[in-house]
Scaffold this motif. Structure first.
Motif, PDB file in Angstrom:
ATOM      1  N   LEU A   1      61.555 146.171 -45.003  1.00  0.00           N
ATOM      2  CA  LEU A   1      60.208 145.594 -45.007  1.00  0.00           C
ATOM      3  C   LEU A   1      59.612 145.579 -46.406  1.00  0.00           C
ATOM      4  CD1 LEU A   1      57.894 144.476 -43.243  1.00  0.00           C
ATOM      5  CD2 LEU A   1      57.096 146.835 -42.970  1.00  0.00           C
ATOM      6  N   GLU A   2      59.771 146.671 -47.139  1.00  0.00           N
ATOM      7  CA  GLU A   2      59.186 146.755 -48.476  1.00  0.00           C
ATOM      8  C   GLU A   2      59.831 145.748 -49.421  1.00  0.00           C
ATOM      9  OE1 GLU A   2      60.523 149.206 -46.794  1.00  0.00           O
ATOM     10  OE2 GLU A   2      58.775 150.400 -46.166  1.00  0.00           O
ATOM     11  N   CYS A   3      61.141 145.531 -49.266  1.00  0.00           N
ATOM     12  CA  CYS A   3      61.847 144.605 -50.154  1.00  0.00           C
ATOM     13  C   CYS A   3      61.410 143.168 -49.934  1.00  0.00           C
ATOM     14  CB  CYS A   3      63.354 144.731 -49.944  1.00  0.00           C
ATOM     15  SG  CYS A   3      64.041 146.333 -50.415  1.00  0.00           S
ATOM     16  N   ILE A   4      61.276 142.753 -48.684  1.00  0.00           N
ATOM     17  CA  ILE A   4      60.890 141.367 -48.428  1.00  0.00           C
ATOM     18  C   ILE A   4      59.429 141.145 -48.807  1.00  0.00           C
ATOM     19  CG2 ILE A   4      60.220 141.673 -45.999  1.00  0.00           C
ATOM     20  CD1 ILE A   4      62.171 138.715 -47.482  1.00  0.00           C
ATOM     21  N   ALA A   5      58.590 142.165 -48.622  1.00  0.00           N
ATOM     22  CA  ALA A   5      57.187 142.034 -49.029  1.00  0.00           C
ATOM     23  C   ALA A   5      57.079 141.899 -50.546  1.00  0.00           C
ATOM     24  CB  ALA A   5      56.385 143.237 -48.541  1.00  0.00           C
ATOM     25  N   GLU A   6      57.886 142.658 -51.272  1.00  0.00           N
ATOM     26  CA  GLU A   6      57.854 142.560 -52.731  1.00  0.00           C
ATOM     27  C   GLU A   6      58.369 141.206 -53.197  1.00  0.00           C
ATOM     28  OE1 GLU A   6      59.657 144.887 -56.669  1.00  0.00           O
ATOM     29  OE2 GLU A   6      59.987 145.686 -54.651  1.00  0.00           O
ATOM     30  N   ARG A   7      59.436 140.720 -52.584  1.00  0.00           N
ATOM     31  CA  ARG A   7      59.991 139.430 -52.997  1.00  0.00           C
ATOM     32  C   ARG A   7      58.968 138.309 -52.805  1.00  0.00           C
ATOM     33  NH1 ARG A   7      65.395 136.177 -50.808  1.00  0.00           N
ATOM     34  NH2 ARG A   7      64.726 134.168 -51.638  1.00  0.00           N
ATOM     35  N   LEU A   8      58.223 138.347 -51.701  1.00  0.00           N
ATOM     36  CA  LEU A   8      57.264 137.289 -51.407  1.00  0.00           C
ATOM     37  C   LEU A   8      55.889 137.560 -52.007  1.00  0.00           C
ATOM     38  CD1 LEU A   8      58.170 136.737 -47.641  1.00  0.00           C
ATOM     39  CD2 LEU A   8      58.763 135.253 -49.559  1.00  0.00           C
TER      40      LEU A   8
ATOM     41  N   ASN B   1      46.197 130.055 -48.259  1.00  0.00           N
ATOM     42  CA  ASN B   1      46.602 131.259 -47.530  1.00  0.00           C
ATOM     43  C   ASN B   1      47.983 131.096 -46.893  1.00  0.00           C
ATOM     44  OD1 ASN B   1      45.578 129.315 -45.787  1.00  0.00           O
ATOM     45  ND2 ASN B   1      44.703 130.796 -44.347  1.00  0.00           N
ATOM     46  N   ALA B   2      48.852 130.293 -47.521  1.00  0.00           N
ATOM     47  CA  ALA B   2      50.201 130.067 -47.003  1.00  0.00           C
ATOM     48  C   ALA B   2      51.246 130.414 -48.051  1.00  0.00           C
ATOM     49  CB  ALA B   2      50.372 128.614 -46.561  1.00  0.00           C
ATOM     50  N   THR B   3      52.372 130.950 -47.588  1.00  0.00           N
ATOM     51  CA  THR B   3      53.517 131.271 -48.439  1.00  0.00           C
ATOM     52  C   THR B   3      54.759 130.640 -47.836  1.00  0.00           C
ATOM     53  OG1 THR B   3      52.550 133.382 -49.130  1.00  0.00           O
ATOM     54  CG2 THR B   3      54.933 133.125 -49.404  1.00  0.00           C
ATOM     55  N   TRP B   4      55.477 129.879 -48.664  1.00  0.00           N
ATOM     56  CA  TRP B   4      56.675 129.182 -48.177  1.00  0.00           C
ATOM     57  C   TRP B   4      57.879 130.103 -48.216  1.00  0.00           C
ATOM     58  CZ3 TRP B   4      60.870 127.088 -51.371  1.00  0.00           C
ATOM     59  CH2 TRP B   4      61.769 126.309 -50.637  1.00  0.00           C
ATOM     60  N   LEU B   5      58.714 130.002 -47.193  1.00  0.00           N
ATOM     61  CA  LEU B   5      59.955 130.768 -47.157  1.00  0.00           C
ATOM     62  C   LEU B   5      61.032 130.017 -47.930  1.00  0.00           C
ATOM     63  CD1 LEU B   5      60.336 132.049 -43.497  1.00  0.00           C
ATOM     64  CD2 LEU B   5      59.114 133.042 -45.412  1.00  0.00           C
ATOM     65  N   ALA B   6      61.630 130.652 -48.893  1.00  0.00           N
ATOM     66  CA  ALA B   6      62.766 130.047 -49.587  1.00  0.00           C
ATOM     67  C   ALA B   6      63.877 129.766 -48.584  1.00  0.00           C
ATOM     68  CB  ALA B   6      63.259 130.976 -50.688  1.00  0.00           C
ATOM     69  N   GLU B   7      64.726 128.794 -48.909  1.00  0.00           N
ATOM     70  CA  GLU B   7      65.705 128.322 -47.942  1.00  0.00           C
ATOM     71  C   GLU B   7      66.766 129.353 -47.578  1.00  0.00           C
ATOM     72  OE1 GLU B   7      67.292 124.644 -49.310  1.00  0.00           O
ATOM     73  OE2 GLU B   7      65.429 123.536 -48.930  1.00  0.00           O
ATOM     74  N   ASP B   8      66.904 130.408 -48.380  1.00  0.00           N
ATOM     75  CA  ASP B   8      67.892 131.423 -48.035  1.00  0.00           C
ATOM     76  C   ASP B   8      67.342 132.452 -47.048  1.00  0.00           C
ATOM     77  OD1 ASP B   8      66.198 132.349 -50.158  1.00  0.00           O
ATOM     78  OD2 ASP B   8      67.527 134.077 -50.357  1.00  0.00           O
ATOM     79  N   LEU B   9      66.065 132.342 -46.704  1.00  0.00           N
ATOM     80  CA  LEU B   9      65.452 133.275 -45.761  1.00  0.00           C
ATOM     81  C   LEU B   9      65.387 132.663 -44.370  1.00  0.00           C
ATOM     82  CD1 LEU B   9      62.473 134.698 -47.857  1.00  0.00           C
ATOM     83  CD2 LEU B   9      64.646 135.818 -47.336  1.00  0.00           C
ATOM     84  N   ARG B  10      65.697 133.477 -43.376  1.00  0.00           N
ATOM     85  CA  ARG B  10      65.588 133.051 -41.992  1.00  0.00           C
ATOM     86  C   ARG B  10      64.247 133.509 -41.439  1.00  0.00           C
ATOM     87  NH1 ARG B  10      70.255 136.504 -39.615  1.00  0.00           N
ATOM     88  NH2 ARG B  10      68.991 137.997 -40.778  1.00  0.00           N
ATOM     89  N   PRO B  11      63.735 132.831 -40.403  1.00  0.00           N
ATOM     90  CA  PRO B  11      62.477 133.297 -39.803  1.00  0.00           C
ATOM     91  C   PRO B  11      62.518 134.762 -39.398  1.00  0.00           C
ATOM     92  CG  PRO B  11      62.948 131.093 -39.030  1.00  0.00           C
ATOM     93  CD  PRO B  11      64.139 131.527 -39.849  1.00  0.00           C
ATOM     94  N   VAL B  12      63.654 135.223 -38.826  1.00  0.00           N
ATOM     95  CA  VAL B  12      63.716 136.609 -38.368  1.00  0.00           C
ATOM     96  C   VAL B  12      63.605 137.594 -39.532  1.00  0.00           C
ATOM     97  CG1 VAL B  12      66.240 136.842 -38.447  1.00  0.00           C
ATOM     98  CG2 VAL B  12      64.927 138.141 -36.754  1.00  0.00           C
TER      99      VAL B  12
ATOM    100  N   MET C   1      59.779 138.171 -39.872  1.00  0.00           N
ATOM    101  CA  MET C   1      58.971 138.496 -38.699  1.00  0.00           C
ATOM    102  C   MET C   1      58.381 139.903 -38.741  1.00  0.00           C
ATOM    103  SD  MET C   1      60.832 136.574 -35.502  1.00  0.00           S
ATOM    104  CE  MET C   1      60.974 134.784 -35.469  1.00  0.00           C
ATOM    105  N   PRO C   2      59.061 140.907 -39.329  1.00  0.00           N
ATOM    106  CA  PRO C   2      58.426 142.233 -39.390  1.00  0.00           C
ATOM    107  C   PRO C   2      57.114 142.255 -40.173  1.00  0.00           C
ATOM    108  CG  PRO C   2      60.781 142.442 -39.731  1.00  0.00           C
ATOM    109  CD  PRO C   2      60.470 140.967 -39.756  1.00  0.00           C
ATOM    110  N   LEU C   3      56.844 141.236 -40.992  1.00  0.00           N
ATOM    111  CA  LEU C   3      55.578 141.157 -41.722  1.00  0.00           C
ATOM    112  C   LEU C   3      54.442 140.640 -40.856  1.00  0.00           C
ATOM    113  CD1 LEU C   3      56.841 139.513 -45.042  1.00  0.00           C
ATOM    114  CD2 LEU C   3      56.271 141.928 -44.696  1.00  0.00           C
ATOM    115  N   CYS C   4      54.770 140.087 -39.681  1.00  0.00           N
ATOM    116  CA  CYS C   4      53.797 139.322 -38.893  1.00  0.00           C
ATOM    117  C   CYS C   4      53.524 139.970 -37.543  1.00  0.00           C
ATOM    118  CB  CYS C   4      54.326 137.901 -38.664  1.00  0.00           C
ATOM    119  SG  CYS C   4      54.701 137.002 -40.185  1.00  0.00           S
ATOM    120  N   SER C   5      52.323 139.737 -37.058  1.00  0.00           N
ATOM    121  CA  SER C   5      51.995 140.146 -35.691  1.00  0.00           C
ATOM    122  C   SER C   5      52.167 138.990 -34.720  1.00  0.00           C
ATOM    123  CB  SER C   5      50.558 140.664 -35.612  1.00  0.00           C
ATOM    124  OG  SER C   5      49.636 139.649 -35.982  1.00  0.00           O
TER     125      SER C   5
END
Length: 359
Positions: free
Chosen positions: A196-203, A249-260, A263-267
């Motif tokens: 979780l911490e790694c993906i939050a830092e990347r984004l 208030n939007a952040t785009w997911l880079a193409e190498d990231l999957r929705p899953v 998801m731990p960042l979201c409610s």
């Protein structure tokens, strides 16, 4: 051991749930080799089947339902596409059978897993290899519900489905009267690849989970104005559609990231009715805000199942397009208990058992 997967190109969800099964199988049996026989885009396969060594054969095995967008269906165009594919299949089956016979190593255990193109049965019979179906519906049910000229295609699809050996049946299932042994599964979903911490830092993510949402509507997507996201200024949104990232208030997911992966960042996940997205969201304890879909039999079953097993809100398409997402209100509670989330692991066990028996 060789696993050949015939994957529907109707939507990304078929590929996502097959990926979860193969990843679980590779973890328990690293000696497995994989062939992905599908018309799904190569970029999607690289992102979704991460960690697997596979051979991609670009083959279209089914049509599914032709769609204008994530929520619409075109039965007339579907019939035309089915007629074209039917003319191509005999040559494709012969060509792929010959390639697979050459590529298979001597005496190598082999199984075909299909999600859920009916024509996979014809490939399996040409090769004399065992066939496992994996899914929560077949095109027989979808075409029968749409009626008209598709009724004939429903009957031919059903005849093909009855030529498999076993059905690994996912939750939220339509009737699947295929007269083969059935193995019920729990929800099957891949795991996030990052801490979780790694993906939050990347984004560079600073949003609170209780006010963060993921918007994803599959490969076709759904037109949406960025201004609708900004009408919820207290929320942060992760978006798959790059055009929506214009919202402040939007952040785009880079193409190498999957929705899953995020998801731990979201409610909340805001989406259309789709098995794989439901499975991934529920496995990550996300609620679902779902834009209702009509004219596709699976959608009704998914929506009813979600009301039983997950925190949810159903929106009409009009309400969604007007931004009436009700994010300031609690989601409806499920009427029943959560579903087990061991579907991918269980399915991998059945695939492994089929391989062991094919020695």
């Amino acid at each position: 051991m060789l696993v050949v997967t015939c994957i529907s190109s109707h939507g990304f969800g078929h590929g996502a749930r097959v990926a979860a099964v193969l990843q679980a199988l590779a973890a328990r049996q690293p000696a497995c080799r994989f062939v992905l026989s599908t018309a799904l885009p190569a970029a999607f396969l690289r992102r979704t089947f991460v960690g697997l060594n596979y051979e991609h054969r670009s083959c279209q095995w089914d049509v599914g339902v032709v769609q204008a967008d994530a929520l619409g269906s075109d039965p007339e165009a579907t019939v035309q596409a089915l007629e074209r594919l039917e003319q191509q299949l005999p040559q494709q089956i012969e060509a792929e059978a010959r390639w697979l016979e050459h590529w298979r190593q001597a005496h190598e255990p082999v199984v075909i897993v299909a999600d859920v193109p009916p024509a996979a049965a014809r490939l399996a019979e040409r090769l004399g290899w065992p066939l496992l179906w994996h899914g929560n519906f077949g095109w027989d049910s979808i075409y029968a519900d749409l009626g008209g000229p598709l009724q004939e295609w429903a009957q031919s699809s059903l005849a093909d489905y009855r030529r498999g050996q076993t059905l690994l049946r996912c939750p939220f299932a339509l009737p699947m009267p295929w007269d083969v042994p059935v193995q019920p599964l729990g929800l099957g979903a891949s795991e996030p690849r990052f801490q979780l911490e790694c993906i939050a830092e990347r984004l560079n993510w600073r949003g609170l989970r209780q006010r963060s949402a993921l918007l994803c509507f599959g490969g076709l997507g759904l037109p949406l104005e960025p201004a609708l996201l900004q009408s919820w200024p207290d929320w942060q949104f992760l978006v798959v559609n790059e055009a929506l990232a214009q919202a402040a208030n939007a952040t785009w997911l880079a193409e190498d990231l999957r929705p899953v992966d995020v998801m731990p960042l979201c409610s909340v996940v805001i989406t259309k009715p789709g098995y794989s997205t439901f499975a991934e969201a529920l496995s990550q304890d996300c609620g679902l805000v779902v834009v209702e879909r009509s004219g596709f039999a699976e959608a009704e079953v998914l929506q009813k199942g979600l009301q039983q097993h997950g925190f949810h809100r159903l929106l009409t398409r009009r309400a969604f397009e007007q931004g009436q997402w009700l994010l300031d209100q609690p989601l409806a509670q499920p009427q029943g208990l959560p579903l087990p989330t061991d579907g991918a692991a269980s399915a991998s066990e059945w695939v492994f058992a089929a391989l062991s028996q094919s020695r």
